[in-house]
Enzyme design. Structure first.
Site, PDB file in Angstrom:
ATOM      1  N   PHE A  48       1.564  -0.561  10.014  1.00  9.64           N
ATOM      2  CA  PHE A  48       0.640  -0.722   8.899  1.00  9.64           C
ATOM      3  C   PHE A  48       0.258   0.637   8.292  1.00  9.64           C
ATOM      4  CE2 PHE A  48      -1.474  -5.188   9.084  1.00  9.64           C
ATOM      5  CZ  PHE A  48      -0.234  -5.782   9.041  1.00  9.64           C
ATOM      6  N   SER A  49      -0.650   0.594   7.338  1.00 11.11           N
ATOM      7  CA  SER A  49      -0.940   1.745   6.481  1.00 11.11           C
ATOM      8  C   SER A  49      -1.535   2.924   7.228  1.00 11.11           C
ATOM      9  CB  SER A  49      -1.881   1.327   5.360  1.00 11.11           C
ATOM     10  OG  SER A  49      -1.246   0.438   4.482  1.00 11.11           O
ATOM     11  N   ASP A  93       0.794  -1.222   0.000  1.00  7.92           N
ATOM     12  CA  ASP A  93       0.000   0.000   0.000  1.00  7.92           C
ATOM     13  C   ASP A  93       0.834   1.284   0.000  1.00  7.92           C
ATOM     14  OD1 ASP A  93      -1.670  -2.084   0.634  1.00  7.92           O
ATOM     15  OD2 ASP A  93      -2.399  -1.218   2.498  1.00  7.92           O
ATOM     16  N   ASP A 136      -5.884   1.547   8.946  1.00  8.13           N
ATOM     17  CA  ASP A 136      -5.693   2.398   7.769  1.00  8.13           C
ATOM     18  C   ASP A 136      -6.347   3.777   7.908  1.00  8.13           C
ATOM     19  OD1 ASP A 136      -4.592   0.026   6.898  1.00  8.13           O
ATOM     20  OD2 ASP A 136      -6.277  -0.499   5.607  1.00  8.13           O
ATOM     21  N   GLU A 186     -10.665  -1.734   3.703  1.00  4.90           N
ATOM     22  CA  GLU A 186      -9.276  -1.349   3.934  1.00  4.90           C
ATOM     23  C   GLU A 186      -9.001  -0.021   3.231  1.00  4.90           C
ATOM     24  OE1 GLU A 186      -6.461  -5.117   4.387  1.00  4.90           O
ATOM     25  OE2 GLU A 186      -7.230  -4.960   2.351  1.00  4.90           O
TER      26      GLU A 186
END
Length: 430
Positions: free
Chosen positions: A93-94, A34, A158, A210
């Site tokens: 994470f994103s 991503d 996210d 997501e």
């Protein structure tokens, strides 16, 4: 950090890999997915991304970093963050980025997997220069405990941060009542966050959403988000058009459609450039052959899609690749370079535009007035994709291992593994 020393040693090993794209961003070495933290900051487009530097497969996520003046030529920067705290020890994470008082604030998901028990929380890191980040001492700043109904602590991630009025807002993805959902938080300082509402929720959004994205174009509100559909179906990216009611914090949905018709297009994020234009960058993955590059001993895996500019005309969304676009006429036989081309004529019905490469070819066949079949002959697969564009003077973005097709609002992105395309020709359908 030691990861950066490793990168400097490895970076030159993939310079002559024929499958590696020339102008689609790839990491120096290793795995990417991503795009994260897209923003124009300090006169550069800043691209952070999900990254595992030590092998061309997914593992404990870091934030890689590159920057660019034009969105096409990227300068590799040191790794921005790695998993090194209790709340993100198995993955940074994103997330997304926003500038405040000259500093860059990023919101990201801290991922913890302990013997299969997953917990995801939202965290903050701050940088004075966009290169070196310090994680906030009171992380995490958002947890699943703030959400209503039946929640899943392993599916809350996210965060997309933006400003509206004098407040900051964050749209995050969650699984509520067993279905994909988008939730909204509010803050006055980017550090203290309060849950406001559920914007979208339901069975049609799969088992989990997501990488949400919110933006407004010409008074029209949009939510873009990736959807894990489950039941063996490929995950895809949806674009919801509607109206965000800032008094009641509800999203009044008008219509939902695919942002791109290709299953290889995923986890897209957007930002505003120096001209005030909305630019979108996705991750391109070969969804059915995700491990091919590692299994065939390449040292990189994953690329970003061509940055695309979004505009609206009469409430109709249009997408166009950035950069120079050359005209391409339908001659019988023409040599080309890798790049972006707009067809000056329509492909006639029952004829094929053939793109020949060094290790395969791609055929674009117009079978009906509004239907095309894209057949790919590559070292990895032979497959055919049906597509219905909304403009027949197509724009083709041709690079090693990828092909992106643009109509007006309809686009199709494909990881092909076809390299060195250098000739086009028009043929009759046999």
């Amino acid at each position: 950090m030691k990861e950066n020393s490793y990168l400097y040693e490895e970076i030159r090993k993939i310079d002559h890999d024929e499958l590696r794209p020339l102008f689609h961003f790839t990491a120096p070495v290793g795995w990417i997915n991503d795009p994260n933290g897209l923003i124009r900051y300090r006169d550069y487009y800043q691209l952070y991304y999900q990254y595992y530097p030590y092998a061309p497969h997914w593992d404990n996520m870091h934030w890689g970093h590159a920057r660019s003046k034009d969105g096409l030529h990227w300068e590799d920067m040191p790794i921005a963050m790695k998993p090194d705290h209790a709340y993100d020890k198995t993955g940074v994470f994103s997330g997304s980025a926003i500038e405040k008082d000259g500093k860059l604030y990023v919101l990201y998901t801290g991922h913890v997997d302990e013997a299969g028990q997953v917990t995801e929380t939202q965290c903050v890191a701050i940088s004075d220069d966009g290169v070196d980040f310090k994680k906030y001492e009171h992380n995490p700043v958002m947890t699943v405990d703030a959400l209503p109904g039946k929640t899943d602590p392993g599916n809350f991630r996210d965060p997309k941060v933006f400003k509206h009025g004098d407040k900051y807002y964050c749209v995050a993805a969650a699984a509520l009542e067993g279905h994909g959902s988008l939730v909204l938080f509010e803050s006055s300082d980017l550090l203290n966050w309060n849950f406001k509402s559920v914007l979208l929720q339901g069975e049609k959004y799969g088992v989990m959403t997501e990488c949400p994205d919110y933006f407004n174009l010409n008074g029209q509100d949009y939510l873009a988000f990736s959807v894990i559909l489950g039941d063996g179906r490929n995950s895809v990216v949806y674009l919801a058009k509607g109206h965000l009611d800032w008094k009641n914090f509800t999203f009044e949905l008008e219509v939902t459609q695919r942002l791109d018709d290709g299953d290889d297009f995923y986890a897209s994020q957007s930002f505003v450039n120096e001209k005030g234009e909305r630019i979108v960058i996705p991750w391109l993955r070969s969804v059915d052959h995700i491990n091919y590059l590692e299994e065939s001993h390449h040292l990189w895996n994953g690329m970003m899609g061509i940055p695309r500019k979004l505009t609206t005309n009469n409430r109709q969304l249009s997408q166009k690749p950035i950069g120079q676009i050359k005209d391409l006429s339908l001659t019988d036989n023409e040599e080309i370079d890798l790049g972006s081309y707009r067809l000056t004529e329509e492909i006639p019905i029952d004829r094929s535009l053939v793109l020949q490469g060094s290790n395969g070819e791609i055929q674009l066949t117009r079978t009906e007035e509004d239907q095309y079949l894209i057949k790919i002959h590559s070292p990895v697969f032979i497959k055919t994709i049906s597509w219905h564009p909304d403009d027949h003077h197509l724009t083709l973005v041709i690079d090693n291992s990828s092909l992106e097709l643009f109509g007006q609002s309809k686009t199709l992105s494909i990881v092909t593994f076809v390299a060195g395309i250098n000739r086009v020709m028009l043929k009759d359908v046999k």
